[in-house]
Design a protein around this motif. Sequence first.
Motif, PDB file in Angstrom:
ATOM      1  N   GLY A  88       0.642  23.341 -13.358  1.00  0.00           N
ATOM      2  CA  GLY A  88       0.598  22.829 -14.721  1.00  0.00           C
ATOM      3  C   GLY A  88      -0.773  22.365 -15.119  1.00  0.00           C
ATOM      4  O   GLY A  88      -1.716  22.340 -14.342  1.00  0.00           O
ATOM      5  N   GLU A  89      -0.909  21.960 -16.355  1.00  0.00           N
ATOM      6  CA  GLU A  89      -2.165  21.471 -16.917  1.00  0.00           C
ATOM      7  C   GLU A  89      -2.032  20.000 -17.244  1.00  0.00           C
ATOM      8  O   GLU A  89      -0.965  19.516 -17.567  1.00  0.00           O
ATOM      9  CB  GLU A  89      -2.511  22.245 -18.196  1.00  0.00           C
ATOM     10  N   GLY A  90      -3.147  19.285 -17.182  1.00  0.00           N
ATOM     11  CA  GLY A  90      -3.175  17.906 -17.669  1.00  0.00           C
ATOM     12  C   GLY A  90      -2.785  16.884 -16.635  1.00  0.00           C
ATOM     13  O   GLY A  90      -2.414  17.192 -15.515  1.00  0.00           O
ATOM     14  N   GLU A  91      -2.868  15.623 -17.010  1.00  0.00           N
ATOM     15  CA  GLU A  91      -2.574  14.510 -16.131  1.00  0.00           C
ATOM     16  C   GLU A  91      -1.396  13.710 -16.684  1.00  0.00           C
ATOM     17  O   GLU A  91      -0.810  14.040 -17.692  1.00  0.00           O
ATOM     18  CB  GLU A  91      -3.817  13.603 -16.012  1.00  0.00           C
ATOM     19  N   ASP A  92      -1.050  12.650 -15.981  1.00  0.00           N
ATOM     20  CA  ASP A  92       0.023  11.782 -16.444  1.00  0.00           C
ATOM     21  C   ASP A  92      -0.274  11.256 -17.841  1.00  0.00           C
ATOM     22  O   ASP A  92      -1.411  10.971 -18.177  1.00  0.00           O
ATOM     23  CB  ASP A  92       0.178  10.593 -15.502  1.00  0.00           C
ATOM     24  N   LEU A 118       0.855  -1.175   0.000  1.00  0.00           N
ATOM     25  CA  LEU A 118       0.000   0.000   0.000  1.00  0.00           C
ATOM     26  C   LEU A 118       0.895   1.229   0.000  1.00  0.00           C
ATOM     27  O   LEU A 118       1.756   1.378   0.867  1.00  0.00           O
ATOM     28  CB  LEU A 118      -0.905   0.010   1.236  1.00  0.00           C
ATOM     29  N   ALA A 119       0.722   2.093  -0.989  1.00  0.00           N
ATOM     30  CA  ALA A 119       1.581   3.263  -1.124  1.00  0.00           C
ATOM     31  C   ALA A 119       0.777   4.457  -1.614  1.00  0.00           C
ATOM     32  O   ALA A 119      -0.325   4.307  -2.150  1.00  0.00           O
ATOM     33  CB  ALA A 119       2.728   2.979  -2.093  1.00  0.00           C
ATOM     34  N   VAL A 120       1.330   5.626  -1.403  1.00  0.00           N
ATOM     35  CA  VAL A 120       0.797   6.855  -1.982  1.00  0.00           C
ATOM     36  C   VAL A 120       1.894   7.422  -2.881  1.00  0.00           C
ATOM     37  O   VAL A 120       3.043   7.563  -2.460  1.00  0.00           O
ATOM     38  CB  VAL A 120       0.409   7.881  -0.905  1.00  0.00           C
ATOM     39  N   THR A 121       1.553   7.696  -4.131  1.00  0.00           N
ATOM     40  CA  THR A 121       2.521   8.261  -5.059  1.00  0.00           C
ATOM     41  C   THR A 121       2.295   9.758  -5.189  1.00  0.00           C
ATOM     42  O   THR A 121       1.171  10.255  -5.025  1.00  0.00           O
ATOM     43  CB  THR A 121       2.412   7.611  -6.446  1.00  0.00           C
ATOM     44  N   VAL A 122       3.353  10.458  -5.498  1.00  0.00           N
ATOM     45  CA  VAL A 122       3.268  11.901  -5.713  1.00  0.00           C
ATOM     46  C   VAL A 122       3.882  12.229  -7.059  1.00  0.00           C
ATOM     47  O   VAL A 122       4.865  11.613  -7.477  1.00  0.00           O
ATOM     48  CB  VAL A 122       3.981  12.690  -4.596  1.00  0.00           C
ATOM     49  N   HIS A 123       3.267  13.153  -7.758  1.00  0.00           N
ATOM     50  CA  HIS A 123       3.791  13.609  -9.040  1.00  0.00           C
ATOM     51  C   HIS A 123       3.677  15.128  -9.094  1.00  0.00           C
ATOM     52  O   HIS A 123       2.583  15.680  -8.971  1.00  0.00           O
ATOM     53  CB  HIS A 123       2.997  12.985 -10.190  1.00  0.00           C
ATOM     54  N   CYS A 124       4.816  15.782  -9.244  1.00  0.00           N
ATOM     55  CA  CYS A 124       4.845  17.220  -9.492  1.00  0.00           C
ATOM     56  C   CYS A 124       5.251  17.409 -10.944  1.00  0.00           C
ATOM     57  O   CYS A 124       6.396  17.148 -11.314  1.00  0.00           O
ATOM     58  CB  CYS A 124       5.834  17.916  -8.561  1.00  0.00           C
ATOM     59  N   ARG A 125       4.332  17.850 -11.771  1.00  0.00           N
ATOM     60  CA  ARG A 125       4.605  17.950 -13.197  1.00  0.00           C
ATOM     61  C   ARG A 125       5.648  19.012 -13.511  1.00  0.00           C
ATOM     62  O   ARG A 125       6.474  18.846 -14.407  1.00  0.00           O
ATOM     63  CB  ARG A 125       3.306  18.242 -13.960  1.00  0.00           C
ATOM     64  N   ASP A 126       5.630  20.117 -12.783  1.00  0.00           N
ATOM     65  CA  ASP A 126       6.533  21.217 -13.106  1.00  0.00           C
ATOM     66  C   ASP A 126       7.990  20.874 -12.825  1.00  0.00           C
ATOM     67  O   ASP A 126       8.894  21.298 -13.551  1.00  0.00           O
ATOM     68  CB  ASP A 126       6.136  22.467 -12.323  1.00  0.00           C
ATOM     69  N   ARG A 133      -5.067  16.761  -4.744  1.00  0.00           N
ATOM     70  CA  ARG A 133      -4.147  17.734  -5.333  1.00  0.00           C
ATOM     71  C   ARG A 133      -3.804  18.801  -4.302  1.00  0.00           C
ATOM     72  O   ARG A 133      -4.653  19.235  -3.518  1.00  0.00           O
ATOM     73  CB  ARG A 133      -4.760  18.385  -6.571  1.00  0.00           C
ATOM     74  N   VAL A 134      -2.541  19.205  -4.316  1.00  0.00           N
ATOM     75  CA  VAL A 134      -2.081  20.308  -3.484  1.00  0.00           C
ATOM     76  C   VAL A 134      -1.647  21.423  -4.411  1.00  0.00           C
ATOM     77  O   VAL A 134      -0.716  21.254  -5.201  1.00  0.00           O
ATOM     78  CB  VAL A 134      -0.912  19.883  -2.573  1.00  0.00           C
ATOM     79  N   GLU A 135      -2.340  22.556  -4.343  1.00  0.00           N
ATOM     80  CA  GLU A 135      -1.981  23.726  -5.144  1.00  0.00           C
ATOM     81  C   GLU A 135      -0.972  24.544  -4.353  1.00  0.00           C
ATOM     82  O   GLU A 135      -1.243  25.003  -3.246  1.00  0.00           O
ATOM     83  CB  GLU A 135      -3.221  24.562  -5.449  1.00  0.00           C
ATOM     84  N   LEU A 136       0.208  24.732  -4.960  1.00  0.00           N
ATOM     85  CA  LEU A 136       1.302  25.406  -4.270  1.00  0.00           C
ATOM     86  C   LEU A 136       1.442  26.863  -4.664  1.00  0.00           C
ATOM     87  O   LEU A 136       1.771  27.711  -3.842  1.00  0.00           O
ATOM     88  CB  LEU A 136       2.617  24.671  -4.551  1.00  0.00           C
ATOM     89  N   ASN A 137       1.245  27.150  -5.947  1.00  0.00           N
ATOM     90  CA  ASN A 137       1.297  28.539  -6.414  1.00  0.00           C
ATOM     91  C   ASN A 137       0.480  28.653  -7.691  1.00  0.00           C
ATOM     92  O   ASN A 137      -0.096  27.671  -8.163  1.00  0.00           O
ATOM     93  CB  ASN A 137       2.743  29.004  -6.623  1.00  0.00           C
ATOM     94  N   ASP A 138       0.433  29.823  -8.256  1.00  0.00           N
ATOM     95  CA  ASP A 138      -0.429  30.081  -9.413  1.00  0.00           C
ATOM     96  C   ASP A 138       0.148  29.583 -10.722  1.00  0.00           C
ATOM     97  O   ASP A 138      -0.454  29.760 -11.769  1.00  0.00           O
ATOM     98  CB  ASP A 138      -0.718  31.583  -9.537  1.00  0.00           C
ATOM     99  N   THR A 152       6.781  22.674  -7.118  1.00  0.00           N
ATOM    100  CA  THR A 152       6.206  23.971  -7.459  1.00  0.00           C
ATOM    101  C   THR A 152       4.976  23.730  -8.303  1.00  0.00           C
ATOM    102  O   THR A 152       4.766  22.634  -8.817  1.00  0.00           O
ATOM    103  CB  THR A 152       7.213  24.848  -8.231  1.00  0.00           C
ATOM    104  N   GLY A 153       4.143  24.736  -8.441  1.00  0.00           N
ATOM    105  CA  GLY A 153       2.912  24.578  -9.221  1.00  0.00           C
ATOM    106  C   GLY A 153       1.874  23.809  -8.448  1.00  0.00           C
ATOM    107  O   GLY A 153       1.092  24.372  -7.681  1.00  0.00           O
ATOM    108  N   SER A 154       1.858  22.505  -8.611  1.00  0.00           N
ATOM    109  CA  SER A 154       0.932  21.654  -7.876  1.00  0.00           C
ATOM    110  C   SER A 154       1.507  20.250  -7.806  1.00  0.00           C
ATOM    111  O   SER A 154       2.385  19.878  -8.593  1.00  0.00           O
ATOM    112  CB  SER A 154      -0.443  21.630  -8.547  1.00  0.00           C
ATOM    113  N   ILE A 155       1.018  19.460  -6.855  1.00  0.00           N
ATOM    114  CA  ILE A 155       1.390  18.053  -6.764  1.00  0.00           C
ATOM    115  C   ILE A 155       0.122  17.216  -6.670  1.00  0.00           C
ATOM    116  O   ILE A 155      -0.867  17.635  -6.070  1.00  0.00           O
ATOM    117  CB  ILE A 155       2.322  17.764  -5.561  1.00  0.00           C
ATOM    118  N   ASP A 156       0.167  16.053  -7.293  1.00  0.00           N
ATOM    119  CA  ASP A 156      -0.948  15.110  -7.261  1.00  0.00           C
ATOM    120  C   ASP A 156      -0.569  13.912  -6.414  1.00  0.00           C
ATOM    121  O   ASP A 156       0.536  13.356  -6.565  1.00  0.00           O
ATOM    122  CB  ASP A 156      -1.308  14.650  -8.673  1.00  0.00           C
TER     123      ASP A 156
END
Length: 336
Positions: free
Chosen positions: A168-172, A85-93, A160-165, A124-128
Amino acid sequence: MKEIRLNKSMSYRTYPHRCEPGSLDFTVREYSLNGESTSEVDGDRLIDVTEYEGWETLSLELEVTIPEGLLGKVFPEFGEIPGMLAVTVHCRDTYLRDRLVLRRDPISSGTYSKTWEFNAQEVTGSIDLRPLLLRTTDAEDSGAYATDAGVFVADGERWRVELNDDSGEGEDLFDIRGTEFSSKRESNPASRFPAKDRLYYLDLESDAEIPVLWLNEDHEEVVPLLQSPEGQYEKLTSELAWNQVMTPVWTRLITIAATQYDSDDEEWPLDWQGAVFDKLHDAFYEDHSPEKAAERLQEELSESIEIATKRIDDAVQALLDPAEYYTKHVRTLSDK
């Protein structure tokens, strides 16, 4: 009927094995900045810290529940279940990919929680955030259950965690999984997986609609660094390794998407191909729509390989920005 969207919210309808999407109960109970007083979460699977400036660390209190009866639906084993059982994080920026393991081998029903702390320099930007239940060992083909280590058999709603304005757009665009290439070839010499000395394999053959990037777990020191780096130096090294992997992966995805694009069709041949050009069309040609950029790049690929490959290389470098990560790595070594 199968439906998979990779440039929008992920949506699944069918699987080649028993899978229970959306069955994990995942929540971020609290968060705190700079280790100060915690705050409860108000939004619906959304944490917004864009109003706070100058923070250095962000801590999230994560909680995932495996409901009773789920494991029996997706694992053929009785007794000790080979799951993680895990939680993954992805920051696109920043192209950060990481994983926090809450429980593994054996896995059982229940509620698990852990704290995950992020440094402001990493994201930065956001993390999923996405909870996953995966197999951890290979098994004999049962015809119905997942048998490959690294394959996910259940997930839950993303946060989702919004970090600043500048989010990014879109998903994996693709899934990332791990397995031992050697075991695949030993059990099946005609396996699509490459030799055990290879680091990764971009799988477009199994299901063209779902690109999967397989990491070769035969490399016991490298793959854990990619998946779960610990400490600032390892994370910087992981960033360099990801750039090394993702450069040819992006190049291949772009080339295939451009080559297969048909301007006479109203829709892209595959959704992930549209997502590639949604993300990169401005990097190819300014003021071009994704469709127009694909059409023009397709023409250049047929007319001049030199010009087209240079354009693709420029776009990939603009996306991954390898010079920045090498600079960070060199500065870290200089500080030692």
